[in-house]
Design an enzyme around this catalytic site. Structure first.
Site, PDB file in Angstrom:
ATOM      1  N   GLY A  40      18.244 103.577  82.955  1.00 26.09           N
ATOM      2  CA  GLY A  40      18.780 102.223  83.093  1.00 26.09           C
ATOM      3  C   GLY A  40      20.240 102.280  83.480  1.00 26.09           C
ATOM      4  O   GLY A  40      21.038 103.001  82.860  1.00 26.09           O
ATOM      5  N   GLY A  42      22.080  99.259  84.205  1.00 20.93           N
ATOM      6  CA  GLY A  42      22.696  97.937  84.114  1.00 20.93           C
ATOM      7  C   GLY A  42      24.046  98.110  83.449  1.00 20.93           C
ATOM      8  O   GLY A  42      24.628  99.214  83.475  1.00 20.93           O
ATOM      9  N   ALA A  44      24.864  98.293  80.323  1.00 21.23           N
ATOM     10  CA  ALA A  44      24.887  99.258  79.223  1.00 21.23           C
ATOM     11  C   ALA A  44      24.766 100.692  79.775  1.00 21.23           C
ATOM     12  O   ALA A  44      25.625 101.546  79.509  1.00 21.23           O
ATOM     13  CB  ALA A  44      23.761  98.963  78.235  1.00 21.23           C
ATOM     14  N   GLY A  45      23.717 100.943  80.548  1.00 21.94           N
ATOM     15  CA  GLY A  45      23.487 102.300  81.059  1.00 21.94           C
ATOM     16  C   GLY A  45      24.548 102.730  82.056  1.00 21.94           C
ATOM     17  O   GLY A  45      25.001 103.885  82.045  1.00 21.94           O
ATOM     18  N   ARG A 337      22.499  78.471  70.764  1.00 22.72           N
ATOM     19  CA  ARG A 337      21.360  78.206  71.651  1.00 22.72           C
ATOM     20  C   ARG A 337      20.091  77.816  70.903  1.00 22.72           C
ATOM     21  O   ARG A 337      19.356  76.935  71.348  1.00 22.72           O
ATOM     22  CB  ARG A 337      21.081  79.458  72.480  1.00 22.72           C
ATOM     23  CG  ARG A 337      22.194  79.701  73.439  1.00 22.72           C
ATOM     24  CD  ARG A 337      22.062  81.016  74.144  1.00 22.72           C
ATOM     25  NE  ARG A 337      23.189  81.142  75.057  1.00 22.72           N
ATOM     26  CZ  ARG A 337      23.405  82.179  75.818  1.00 22.72           C
ATOM     27  NH1 ARG A 337      22.591  83.213  75.789  1.00 22.72           N
ATOM     28  NH2 ARG A 337      24.443  82.213  76.630  1.00 22.72           N
ATOM     29  N   HIS A 429      14.969  83.760  77.410  1.00 25.03           N
ATOM     30  CA  HIS A 429      16.187  84.237  78.066  1.00 25.03           C
ATOM     31  C   HIS A 429      16.669  85.616  77.597  1.00 25.03           C
ATOM     32  O   HIS A 429      17.282  86.362  78.358  1.00 25.03           O
ATOM     33  CB  HIS A 429      17.289  83.210  77.807  1.00 25.03           C
ATOM     34  CG  HIS A 429      18.617  83.576  78.371  1.00 25.03           C
ATOM     35  ND1 HIS A 429      18.844  83.648  79.727  1.00 25.03           N
ATOM     36  CD2 HIS A 429      19.795  83.894  77.781  1.00 25.03           C
ATOM     37  CE1 HIS A 429      20.098  83.997  79.947  1.00 25.03           C
ATOM     38  NE2 HIS A 429      20.700  84.163  78.783  1.00 25.03           N
ATOM     39  N   GLU A 453      20.675  95.755  75.691  1.00 26.97           N
ATOM     40  CA  GLU A 453      19.650  94.819  75.224  1.00 26.97           C
ATOM     41  C   GLU A 453      18.397  95.540  74.739  1.00 26.97           C
ATOM     42  O   GLU A 453      17.595  94.966  73.995  1.00 26.97           O
ATOM     43  CB  GLU A 453      19.300  93.820  76.345  1.00 26.97           C
ATOM     44  CG  GLU A 453      18.499  92.639  75.836  1.00 26.97           C
ATOM     45  CD  GLU A 453      18.201  91.573  76.889  1.00 26.97           C
ATOM     46  OE1 GLU A 453      18.928  91.483  77.887  1.00 26.97           O
ATOM     47  OE2 GLU A 453      17.217  90.837  76.686  1.00 26.97           O
ATOM     48  N   ARG A 463      21.362  85.483  69.399  1.00 23.90           N
ATOM     49  CA  ARG A 463      22.596  85.984  70.012  1.00 23.90           C
ATOM     50  C   ARG A 463      23.466  84.822  70.469  1.00 23.90           C
ATOM     51  O   ARG A 463      22.965  83.864  71.048  1.00 23.90           O
ATOM     52  CB  ARG A 463      22.263  86.857  71.224  1.00 23.90           C
ATOM     53  CG  ARG A 463      23.475  87.203  72.050  1.00 23.90           C
ATOM     54  CD  ARG A 463      23.155  88.132  73.179  1.00 23.90           C
ATOM     55  NE  ARG A 463      22.436  87.526  74.263  1.00 23.90           N
ATOM     56  CZ  ARG A 463      22.977  86.794  75.235  1.00 23.90           C
ATOM     57  NH1 ARG A 463      24.275  86.531  75.236  1.00 23.90           N
ATOM     58  NH2 ARG A 463      22.232  86.303  76.210  1.00 23.90           N
TER      59      ARG A 463
HETATM   60  C1  LIG Z   1      20.428  84.480  84.154  1.00 21.88           C
HETATM   61  C2  LIG Z   1      21.094  85.226  83.045  1.00 21.88           C
HETATM   62  C3  LIG Z   1      22.415  84.981  82.735  1.00 21.88           C
HETATM   63  C4  LIG Z   1      23.034  85.661  81.699  1.00 21.88           C
HETATM   64  N1  LIG Z   1      24.346  85.403  81.445  1.00 21.88           N
HETATM   65  C5  LIG Z   1      24.963  86.081  80.458  1.00 21.88           C
HETATM   66  C6  LIG Z   1      26.346  85.855  80.193  1.00 21.88           C
HETATM   67  O1  LIG Z   1      26.998  85.049  80.834  1.00 21.88           O
HETATM   68  N2  LIG Z   1      26.920  86.567  79.200  1.00 21.88           N
HETATM   69  C7  LIG Z   1      26.239  87.472  78.454  1.00 21.88           C
HETATM   70  O2  LIG Z   1      26.825  88.087  77.573  1.00 21.88           O
HETATM   71  N3  LIG Z   1      24.937  87.725  78.711  1.00 21.88           N
HETATM   72  C8  LIG Z   1      24.287  87.065  79.686  1.00 21.88           C
HETATM   73  N4  LIG Z   1      22.969  87.314  79.939  1.00 21.88           N
HETATM   74  C9  LIG Z   1      22.301  88.421  79.237  1.00 21.88           C
HETATM   75  C10 LIG Z   1      22.734  89.748  79.863  1.00 21.88           C
HETATM   76  O3  LIG Z   1      22.812  89.615  81.244  1.00 21.88           O
HETATM   77  C11 LIG Z   1      21.784  90.891  79.525  1.00 21.88           C
HETATM   78  O4  LIG Z   1      21.480  90.891  78.173  1.00 21.88           O
HETATM   79  C12 LIG Z   1      22.428  92.221  79.873  1.00 21.88           C
HETATM   80  O5  LIG Z   1      22.928  92.199  81.186  1.00 21.88           O
HETATM   81  C13 LIG Z   1      21.467  93.371  79.689  1.00 21.88           C
HETATM   82  O6  LIG Z   1      22.086  94.547  80.147  1.00 21.88           O
HETATM   83  P1  LIG Z   1      21.403  95.951  79.984  1.00 21.88           P
HETATM   84  O7  LIG Z   1      22.289  96.931  80.648  1.00 21.88           O
HETATM   85  O8  LIG Z   1      21.057  96.179  78.560  1.00 21.88           O
HETATM   86  O9  LIG Z   1      20.019  95.833  80.768  1.00 21.88           O
HETATM   87  P2  LIG Z   1      19.669  95.452  82.288  1.00 21.88           P
HETATM   88  O10 LIG Z   1      20.800  94.901  83.033  1.00 21.88           O
HETATM   89  O11 LIG Z   1      18.411  94.657  82.207  1.00 21.88           O
HETATM   90  O12 LIG Z   1      19.368  96.836  82.944  1.00 21.88           O
HETATM   91  C14 LIG Z   1      18.176  97.531  82.708  1.00 21.88           C
HETATM   92  C15 LIG Z   1      18.178  98.786  83.526  1.00 21.88           C
HETATM   93  O13 LIG Z   1      17.105  99.589  83.096  1.00 21.88           O
HETATM   94  C16 LIG Z   1      16.377 100.061  84.216  1.00 21.88           C
HETATM   95  N5  LIG Z   1      15.016 100.310  83.742  1.00 21.88           N
HETATM   96  C17 LIG Z   1      14.251  99.554  82.928  1.00 21.88           C
HETATM   97  N6  LIG Z   1      13.093 100.172  82.671  1.00 21.88           N
HETATM   98  C18 LIG Z   1      13.138 101.347  83.326  1.00 21.88           C
HETATM   99  C19 LIG Z   1      12.229 102.431  83.446  1.00 21.88           C
HETATM  100  N7  LIG Z   1      11.070 102.443  82.819  1.00 21.88           N
HETATM  101  N8  LIG Z   1      12.588 103.471  84.230  1.00 21.88           N
HETATM  102  C20 LIG Z   1      13.796 103.488  84.866  1.00 21.88           C
HETATM  103  N9  LIG Z   1      14.688 102.498  84.768  1.00 21.88           N
HETATM  104  C21 LIG Z   1      14.356 101.439  84.008  1.00 21.88           C
HETATM  105  C22 LIG Z   1      16.541  98.984  85.252  1.00 21.88           C
HETATM  106  O14 LIG Z   1      16.301  99.528  86.525  1.00 21.88           O
HETATM  107  C23 LIG Z   1      17.999  98.591  85.013  1.00 21.88           C
HETATM  108  O15 LIG Z   1      18.833  99.490  85.684  1.00 21.88           O
HETATM  109  C24 LIG Z   1      22.323  86.619  80.958  1.00 21.88           C
HETATM  110  C25 LIG Z   1      20.985  86.859  81.250  1.00 21.88           C
HETATM  111  C26 LIG Z   1      20.372  86.159  82.279  1.00 21.88           C
HETATM  112  C27 LIG Z   1      18.927  86.391  82.552  1.00 21.88           C
END
Ligand SMILES: Cc1cc2nc3c(=O)[nH]c(=O)nc-3n(C[C@H](O)[C@H](O)[C@H](O)COP(=O)(O)OP(=O)(O)OC[C@H]3O[C@@H](n4cnc5c(N)ncnc54)[C@H](O)[C@@H]3O)c2cc1C
Length: 666
Positions: A40, A42, A44-45, A337, A429, A453, A463
């Site tokens: 991942g 995103g 975090a990763g 929320r 969400h 997440e 949250r």
């Molecule tokens: C429309 C929207 C608006 C938002 N706005 C806000 C905001 O304003 N403020 C806030 O704090 N939060 C907001 N959030 C929440 C926030 O965006 C997410 O909680 C956060 O970005 C998650 O980040 P992450 O790095 O944990 O995961 P993600 O960004 O979901 O990244 C997941 C990663 O894992 C990879 N992955 C997943 N499964 C696999 C697999 N099996 N093999 C290889 N790769 C995999 C994907 O390719 C991706 O790179 C919002 C969410 C949405 C939907």
């Protein structure tokens, strides 16, 4: 197995500092001998990978998109919290800690949340140094706005594109390491299993999504940063590809899954338009800074609006019910929320909904446009009584703050939100549940960490807005780089892990067998057919309001649907090519298991808290009623073959710094 959260001893505000002072370190030369897999990329990763590589570890990243830049994180709109107190409005580390615990309805771990509040301030500095263009005030200082559940303005933002800008920062930091050869980036790869050697996470099995090749990758530790599982509902604000597979695969290998039923239903989304829809769109919570939420005060007016006989502008102020301002005068439109979503549902269920399906309320900017317009007229020395001028000036201010969101709304709904109120309704969400982790962000599998997440996180049962980006970046930039070092210190002499070990062979075979099974199934229904059915069960019986009867039915229906799926799913194409139906089949198979555990968790939690609302447990005013005596714990489930056999482990939540009280936003 006893759940040890490994929270360090000592006063809450000293724990993290003292922890860092005493952990094992890996010296820079030895870091070069250690490999880390990050699944991942995103926020975090991406932030974790860049930081770990900068420290000297050899990092391999995996994502299923064509670029880390396209992670779901890019969708984040409204902002990121930090206790900087730039506004001088009374914010502090303690207040952010307090707001987060209270916002989560007293269901999160104190020590982790305090650490999050502490490092929040570093995140902003880090991102500004990277060049992230966070919004600034006229004088050049960073600007803030308010999000729900707080009485201060601590949200940093970049228009309505905060996630995109932060991700570009993390991605640039990653790219520097890719350029140095410290990160090997595997895009369009999907992790399909975790490999354990002697009980430790030592690698993964991944599918190259372009060629279909199944690959083995080894490392000394594996970090899961795979995001949330809200797409178990089919319709949600998540990116279409977001899924639970990585988290679910590690669950099946021994990582406990915590609080699966804690899901956030966001109050301000564009309402569902029909059965053929595959995605829902968020209108950021930041809009509640200026937008006022209302429905008609009378059922007759609501009916007339639904039938197109009246327009919202036809209703005078006294004919409107600003129900959040009425019910929660202190927090008004900025209640958390879960509270805002339930209040919208309550009004719509009572017959006051304003769209054709009766499932929408208004989010109205008319007052804000007036207010800003007048202010601008005064500033510019213009006529503050010229209605047209005021509206133009006010609309320009609103456009400056939220322009891209207004444009998005107009494109989807074909109505101009500067002229008529937006229509909104709650939608799935965010998932507060996820893989259980200890203070080190380590799962119950040694060497397998979970961040962002995908872990069960710091948000308890709900949250607060703008806290997900804060948590993901806190985990990636500032927490994991320390905790993983402590774990890896004894591994400096281990040497490269061979992918020829029998554990890799066995895991690879299992993955290949499942793929073959899907390809040769020759069923009659598409993967989406089953996913939609699952989503409907989840939304109707495990959604915003739950009860024991519905949950028992959901458990049975999901188990039956899973059986039907394996018998009757049709996956066209081949295994050794780009095949998105095949990708989806694997993900939906996991959702069909997770969905059942989700319902089971919701059924066992005989209380209402945060986003988990059990109809049986509510006050006379319809507020969530917690049962602290019996349920002040994290529910961590151990995989035992079928979701129905999952075994519950409890991590008691101890509150030493914040008093457990009934949550109130009045
Ligand atoms: C429309 C929207 C608006 C938002 N706005 C806000 C905001 O304003 N403020 C806030 O704090 N939060 C907001 N959030 C929440 C926030 O965006 C997410 O909680 C956060 O970005 C998650 O980040 P992450 O790095 O944990 O995961 P993600 O960004 O979901 O990244 C997941 C990663 O894992 C990879 N992955 C997943 N499964 C696999 C697999 N099996 N093999 C290889 N790769 C995999 C994907 O390719 C991706 O790179 C919002 C969410 C949405 C939907």
């Amino acid at each position: 197995m006893a759940l040890d959260s490994k929270v360090p001893s000592g006063p809450i505000s000293d724990k993290w500092t003292s922890y860092k002072d005493h952990i094992n370190l890996v010296n820079p030369a030895n870091k070069r001998n250690i490999d880390i897999i990050v699944v991942g990329t995103g926020l975090a990763g991406g932030s974790a990978a860049a930081t770990l590589a900068e420290l000297g570890y050899n990092v391999k990243t995996f994502c299923f998109q064509d670029s880390p830049r396209r992670a779901h994180s890019i969708a984040a709109q409204g902002g990121i919290n930090a206790a900087k107190n730039y506004q001088g409005d009374g914010d502090s580390t303690f207040r952010l800690f307090y707001d987060t615990i209270k916002g989560g309805d007293y269901r999160s771990r104190e020590a982790n949340v305090h650490r999050l509040a502490e490092v929040s301030v570093n995140i902003i500095d880090q991102c500004v140094m990277q060049g992230v263009p966070l919004a600034r005030e006229y004088g050049g200082l960073l600007d803030n706005r308010s999000f729900g559940g707080t009485l201060v303005a601590r949200t940093f933002y970049a228009k309505g594109q905060t996630g995109q800008q932060l991700l570009l920062g993390a991605y640039s930091a990653m790219n520097r390491q890719i350029g140095r050869g410290k990160i090997k980036s595997n895009t369009r790869h999907e992790m399909l299993d975790l490999v354990l050697v002697d009980g430790k996470a030592r690698g993964i099995i991944a599918r190259n999504l372009v060629t279909g090749e199944i690959e083995r990758h080894s490392a000394h530790a594996v970090v899961i940063a795979s995001g949330g599982y809200g797409n178990v509902f089919f319709l949600s604000t998540y990116a279409m590809g977001s899924n639970a597979t990585a988290a679910w695969k590690i669950h099946k290998k021994g990582a406990f899954f915590a609080n699966p039923c804690y899901t956030q239903i966001h109050p301000t989304c564009i309402p569902v338009s029909g059965d053929h829809q595959s995605k829902l769109t968020l209108m950021s919570e930041s809009l509640r800074n200026d937008g006022r939420i209302w429905v008609p005060a009378s059922l007759e007016d609501a009916k007339a609006i639904r039938e197109g006989k009246k327009k919202p502008a036809d209703l005078k102020e006294e004919e409107r019910d600003y129900y959040l301002e009425r019910r929660y005068p202190s927090f008004g439109n900025l209640v958390p929320r879960d509270v805002a979503s339930r209040a919208a549902k309550e009004r719509c269920d009572a017959g006051f909904g304003v769209n054709k399906t009766g499932e929408a309320v208004y989010l109205d900017f008319a007052s804000a446009i007036q207010r800003y317009g007048k202010e601008q007229a005064y500033i510019k020395g213009l006529d503050a009584n010229d209605t047209k001028l005021i509206i133009n000036l006010g609309a320009a201010v609103v456009a400056n703050k939220y322009g891209n969101l207004f444009q998005m709304y107009e494109k989807i709904v074909d109505e101009d939100p500067y002229k008529t109120p937006m229509m909104i309704y709650p939608a799935v969400h965010y998932t507060m549940g996820g893989t259980w982790v200890d203070y080190n962000l380590q799962t119950t599998i040694p060497g397998c960490f979970s961040i962002g997440e995908s872990n069960f996180s710091d948000h308890g049962a709900n949250r607060l807005g703008a806290s997900a980006l804060m948590q993901g970046l806190a985990d990636g930039y500032f927490v994991l780089p320390y905790t993983i070092g402590d774990y890896l210190a004894p591994d400096i002499k281990t040497g490269t892990i061979s992918t020829d070990l029998p554990e890799f062979v066995e895991a690879e075979k299992k993955v290949k067998d499942q793929i073959e099974k899907f390809i040769n199934n020759n069923g009659t229904h598409s993967v989406d057919y089953f996913h939609k059915k699952l989503g409907k069960i989840m939304w109707n019986k495990v959604g915003m309001a739950r009860n024991a009867k519905g949950l028992n039915e959901a458990i049975e229906e999901i188990a039956a649907l899973r059986e039907e799926f394996y018998k009757d799913v049709k996956v066209p194409g081949t295994a050794d090519s780009f095949n998105q139906e095949l990708e989806k089949a694997g993900r939906v198979a996991d959702f069909l298991e997770l969905g059942e555990l989700f319902a089971k968790d919701a059924l066992h939690r005989n209380e209402s808290c945060g986003g988990h609302f059990r109809e049986e447990y509510q006050s006379e005013e319809g507020e969530a009623q917690r049962d602290d005596e019996n349920f002040a714990y994290v529910a961590a489930w151990e995989y035992k073959g079928k979701p129905s056999d999952a075994v519950l482990h409890k991590e008691p939540l101890v509150y030493e710094n914040i008093k457990l009280v009934t949550r109130s936003y009045k």
